[in-house]
Design an enzyme around this catalytic site. Structure first.
Site, PDB file in Angstrom:
ATOM      1  CG  ASP A 173      20.731 -49.620  61.371  1.00  8.87           C
ATOM      2  OD1 ASP A 173      21.547 -48.687  61.256  1.00  8.87           O
ATOM      3  OD2 ASP A 173      20.092 -50.088  60.406  1.00  8.87           O
ATOM      4  CG  ASP A 188      18.521 -46.653  59.720  1.00  4.94           C
ATOM      5  OD1 ASP A 188      19.586 -46.095  60.044  1.00  4.94           O
ATOM      6  OD2 ASP A 188      18.462 -47.778  59.192  1.00  4.94           O
ATOM      7  CD  GLU A 189      22.911 -45.914  62.404  1.00  8.09           C
ATOM      8  OE1 GLU A 189      23.864 -46.423  63.017  1.00  8.09           O
ATOM      9  OE2 GLU A 189      22.857 -45.838  61.166  1.00  8.09           O
TER      10      GLU A 189
END
Ligand code: TTP
Ligand code: MG
Ligand code: MG
Length: 368
Positions: free
Chosen positions: A19, A114-115
Site C-alpha cells: 500500500d 494504491d494497494e
C-alpha cells in the site's frame, strides 16, 4: 518486526499486501519537491466544504487524517498546504505500480488505486524467500516511481493487510508462519477486516477490546453476534483467512493517454507522444503476455472535440514498436487537418484466447 529471510515451511501460503504511503499527498510532494517535509493535504477547498482525501505524514503529526473537513484541517495546522487532486496522475501511477507488481508475479489483486495483494507462494526458491521478495518490491517501486510503499507479508490476506499498516510509512512487516496469534492478539478488534466503528463500539461495550479477547469467545457467541460472518471473523482472529488472491477478470483493452502541457499542432511533438504512449501500452501487454489486434488512437482538439481512429492488423501484436507503427500511421492521416490537440491516447484491444497469457504466466514463474 525484522525481515527474517529464512524459508517458509511447506503448506503455507505467502501473501503480500502493499500500500502506498499517503498516496495522493506523496505524489504531490514528489512532483512539487518544495513540498517535501511540509504538512500537505490533497482535497477540496474549505469554502466548498471540501474534505481531506490524503494527508502527508507531516500533516498527520497535527492530527490531520483522511475524511476530515478541510476547514478543520486548517484549524489544526494553519500553515497547511492544500493541493487539488490530480486523478489522472494518480491513475497513471497506479497502473505503473500494478505493472511493477505483475513483473514479480501475475497473481496480483488490486484493491484500490494504491494497494494490492500478491500471492508469492510459488516464487519461493532456495535463494528467494517471501521477505526478500517484499524488500525487492519496495526497492523497485522506489527506483521506478520515487514513492514509498509499506508492505506486509503473511500467510493469509487478512494478516498481510494488517501487517502492511504496522510500520507505515516505508515499512516492512513480516509475520512468520506460526506467529500469527502472537502478532494479532494484542491488536485492537477494529484491525480485523470488516469490523467497522459501530461493531467496535459494541464489542468495546462488552469489554472486548483486543483480538485476543474476541478470540476467547465461543462459536455460539460469534453466531449470535456476527450471523453468517461468524466463522470467518472468528478464524481471522487466529490469522486464518482462506480467501485466494484473485486477479481481476480479463480486461478488454489497454490504453494510455496524456493531456499535453501546452496544446500542440506540431507533427513531431505529436508523433513523439504517440510513440511514448505506444511504449506504455506495449509494456503493459508484454508484462501480462497478451497481444491484441486492434490499435486505437484518441485525439482531443483544443476545442474539446474528441475523435478516435482505429485499425486492426492480421496478426496479434504486443511490441511497443509494432503498436507505434500503426498508431503513428493513424496519426499521420489526421495531421492534414492541422488541428491543435490537448489530449492524445493510444489503446490496444482485440485480445486472443487466454491460452497465450497462461503460457506466459508459467514462463515467468520459472524464470523469476
Ligand atoms: P489510503 O491507502 O487509505 O491512505 P493513504 O495512502 O493516503 O495513506 P496511508 O496508506 O499511508 O495511511 O488511501 C489511498 C488514497 O485513497 C488516498 O491517498 C486518497 C484516497 N482516499 C480518499 O480519497 N478518501 C479517503 O477517505 C481515504 C481513506 C482515501
Ligand atoms: Mg495508502
Ligand atoms: Mg490504501
Amino acid at each position: 518486526m525484522a525481515a527474517d529471510a529464512s524459508h517458509y515451511p511447506e503448506d503455507y501460503r505467502a501473501i503480500i499486501h502493499a500500500d502506498f504511503d499517503a498516496f495522493y499527498a506523496s505524489v504531490e510532494q514528489r512532483d512539487y519537491p518544495e513540498l517535501i517535509g511540509k504538512p500537505v493535504v490533497v482535497g477540496g477547498k474549505s469554502e466548498n466544504r471540501g474534505v481531506v482525501a490524503s494527508a502527508s505524514y507531516e500533516a498527520r503529526a497535527f492530527g490531520i487524517s483522511s475524511a476530515i473537513p478541510m476547514s478543520r484541517a486548517y484549524r489544526l495546522c494553519p500553515q497547511l498546504v492544500r493541493k487539488p487532486p490530480r486523478f489522472e496522475v494518480y491513475r497513471s501511477v497506479s497502473n505503473k505500480v500494478m505493472d511493477i507488481f505483475r513483473s514479480i508475479t501475475p497473481l496480483v489483486e488490486p484493491l484500490s488505486l494504491d494497494e494490492a495483494y500478491l500471492d508469492v507462494t510459488r516464487l519461493e526458491t532456495s535463494e528467494i524467500t517471501p521477505p526478500l521478495i517484499a524488500q525487492e518490491l519496495k526497492k523497485k517501486v522506489w527506483a521506478e516511481l520515487s514513492l514509498t510503499i509499506s508492505v506486509g507479508v503473511g500467510t493469509s490476506k487478512c494478516v498481510a493487510k494488517i501487517a502492511s499498516d504496522m510500520n507505515k510509512p516505508d515499512g516492512i512487516t513480516v509475520v512468520r508462519p506460526g506467529t500469527e496469534r502472537e502478532f494479532l492478539f494484542p491488536l485492537p478488534v477494529q484491525s480485523i477486516w470488516g469490523i467497522g466503528p459501530k461493531t467496535t463500539e459494541r464489542l468495546n461495550s462488552f469489554g472486548i477490546n483486543t483480538i485476543e479477547q474476541l478470540s476467547k469467545r465461543d462459536i455460539s457467541w460469534f453466531e449470535s453476534n456476527f450471523g453468517s460472518n461468524s466463522l470467518s471473523v472468528r478464524n481471522m482472529c487466529f490469522g486464518e483467512d482462506p480467501r485466494p488472491v484473485v486477479t481481476h477478470r480479463e480486461r478488454k483493452s489497454f490504453s494510455s493517454e496524456t493531456t499535453l502541457v501546452d496544446d500542440s499542432d506540431d507533427p513531431e511533438i505529436l508523433r513523439e507522444i504517440v510513440i511514448r504512449l505506444s511504449n506504455d501500452v506495449g509494456q503493459s501487454l508484454s508484462s501480462r503476455g497478451i497481444s491484441g489486434k486492434t490499435v486505437k488512437l484518441k485525439l482531443r482538439s483544443s476545442d474539446f472535440i474528441t475523435s478516435t481512429r482505429q485499425r486492426s492488423v492480421l496478426e496479434p501484436i504486443q511490441l511497443s514498436s509494432e503498436i507505434a507503427d500503426v498508431a503513428v500511421d493513424l496519426l499521420n492521416h489526421e495531421l492534414y487537418k492541422k488541428n491543435s490537440y490537448r489530449l492524445v491516447g493510444v489503446g490496444v484491444s482485440g485480445f486472443g484466447s487466454l491460452e497465450n497469457s497462461q503460457d506466459a504466466m508459467q514462463l515467468r514463474f520459472k524464470g523469476f
